[in-house]
Design an enzyme around this catalytic site. Structure first.
Site, PDB file in Angstrom:
ATOM      1  CG  ASP A 278      -9.230   6.352  44.536  1.00  0.00           C
ATOM      2  OD1 ASP A 278      -9.335   5.800  45.641  1.00  0.00           O
ATOM      3  OD2 ASP A 278     -10.114   7.100  44.051  1.00  0.00           O
TER       4      ASP A 278
ATOM      5  CG  HIS B 140      -5.741   5.581  48.894  1.00  0.00           C
ATOM      6  ND1 HIS B 140      -6.140   4.374  48.368  1.00  0.00           N
ATOM      7  CD2 HIS B 140      -6.388   6.543  48.184  1.00  0.00           C
ATOM      8  CE1 HIS B 140      -6.995   4.596  47.383  1.00  0.00           C
ATOM      9  NE2 HIS B 140      -7.167   5.901  47.248  1.00  0.00           N
TER      10      HIS B 140
END
Length: 332
Positions: A107, A305
C-alpha cells in the site's frame, strides 16, 4: 523444502531516526529485509511474513512508519512528506548495523519502498511492491487528478486532505471504522459490482456509509482487530492521514525524478480484486520500461487489497522465491 518455523522469536526494539524514534519488530538472521506497511495498518501487517522470512534465512524487520504505533509522531503535516519517510528508512538500515537492505512495501509502504530505492540505490539493493504498482514520479498535480474523479462523488484521497475531517469520522469509533475498511477492500467481504464503491464518498456522506457492516473478512480475527484498534485509539489517526496530505508536496519535491525507472531487482504482487491493481493496469503494462530489473510479477486470484494477510502462504512463497533470486544477483 522451507522450514515450517522460525529459528528465533520476534524481538521489539526502538531505534533513533529523523522521525525521533522508530519502533521495529525483528526476527531471524541473515540479509536484511525491511518491511514497510501502509494505511491503516502497522508492523503487525507483516506478522505472517516475519517468521517465514526468518525461517528462510533472512533478517526480517517490520517497522511502525512514523505517525503509527510506537514510533514518533511529529506534529507538523510536512514531516510526513516522502523524503522524510525515506530518510527514516535509510537511518533504520544503518541503526541496525547494516549498509544495505532489500525493501518491501505494501500500500503506501510500496510507494515509500519505491522512493527509498530511487533516492538511495546504494542502500536499497532490491525492492518489492505489494498491492500498489510502481509508477514513476511526475505527471499532473495529484490533487487536480483526484478532484476530477467520481463526478458528484468525492474520491477518498481528496476526502482525507482537510486536517481533522476524516479524524472526526474515524476517531469516535476506531474499531468499527477499521473493521469496515478492512471488509470493504477484502476479496471475501467487499461490496459487489452493483453496490456503491467504498473508494468514493457521496455528497454530504462519510466513507463508512459504504463499508460492509454485517461481515468480517476471514483473515481478520478478533485479536487482530483488537491490535489495530488499540494502536489507533492510542495514537489517533492524524499522523497516518498526514501521508495523504503531502501528495502535492511530494510531487514538487520529487520532480527531479520525473519519469525515472526503478532499475534494482524488483517484485510486484497484486490482488486481482484490488482497485489498486485494476485502476493502475497501465502502470503494470509499462513495467518493461519502468521496472527494467523486474524479476517477477504476480496477480493473485480471489485476493483484495490486504494480500499478505488474505493470502499469507502464497505471499510468503513468492517473497522467498524472489529473495533467493535477488541474493543470486546481488549478494548482500
Amino acid at each position: 523444502m522451507q522450514p515450517s518455523v522460525s529459528p528465533t522469536e520476534p524481538r521489539h526494539r526502538t531505534v533513533t531516526a529523523p522521525a525521533g524514534r522508530l519502533h521495529v519488530v525483528e526476527q531471524g538472521t541473515g540479509p536484511l529485509v525491511l518491511l514497510v506497511h501502509g494505511f491503516p495498518e502497522s508492523w503487525y501487517s507483516w506478522r505472517h511474513q516475519l517468521p517465514a522470512l526468518a525461517a528462510a534465512g533472512y533478517r526480517a524487520v517490520a517497522l511502525d512508519v512514523r505517525g503509527y504505533g510506537r514510533s514518533s509522531k511529529p506534529s507538523a503535516p510536512q514531516e510526513y512528506r516522502m523524503r522524510a519517510l525515506v530518510a527514516d528508512n535509510v537511518a533504520l538500515v544503518h541503526a541496525l548495523g547494516e549498509e544495505s537492505a532489500v525493501v518491501v512495501g505494501h500500500d503506501w509502504g510500496a510507494n515509500i519502498a519505491a522512493a527509498s530505492a530511487l533516492l538511495h540505490p546504494e542502500v536499497f539493493r532490491a525492492v518489492g511492491l505489494l498491492s500498489v504498482p510502481y509508477a514513476p514520479p511526475g505527471g499532473p498535480r495529484p490533487s487536480e487528478v483526484f478532484a476530477q474523479l467520481g463526478g458528484d462523488e468525492e474520491f477518498y484521497v481528496s476526502y482525507f486532505q482537510e486536517p481533522g475531517r476524516a479524524e472526526a469520522e474515524i476517531e469516535p469509533d476506531v474499531r468499527g471504522w477499521l473493521a469496515g475498511i478492512y471488509a470493504a477492500l477484502s476479496a471475501d467481504t467487499m461490496p459487489g459490482p452493483g453496490e456503491p464503491d467504498p473508494h468514493f464518498v457521496g455528497p454530504g456522506g462519510r466513507m463508512r456509509d459504504r463499508f460492509p457492516a454485517d461481515r468480517r473478512p476471514a483473515w481478520l480475527s478478533e485479536a487482530d482487530l483488537d491490535h489495530y484498534a488499540g494502536e489507533f485509539e492510542r495514537t489517533g489517526l492524524t499522523g497516518a492521514l498526514n501521508r495523504y496530505r503531502n501528495m502535492d508536496r511530494d510531487w514538487e519535491e520529487l520532480s527531479d525524478l520525473d519519469g525515472s525507472p526503478l532499475t534494482q531487482p524488483s517484485l510486484f504482487i497484486g490482488g486481482a480484486l484490488d482497485a489498486s491493481t485494476t485502476w493502475m493496469a497501465d502502470a503494470i503494462a509499462a513495467y518493461p520500461v519502468t521496472l527494467p530489473g523486474l524479476v517477477s510479477s504476480h496477480v493473485l486470484d480471489d485476493c483484495g487489497h490486504w494480500l499478505q494477510q488474505e493470502h499469507p502462504e502464497e505471499t510468503n512463497r513468492l517473497l522467498v522465491s524472489w529473495l533467493a533470486e535477488v541474493s543470486r544477483r546481488t549478494p548482500a
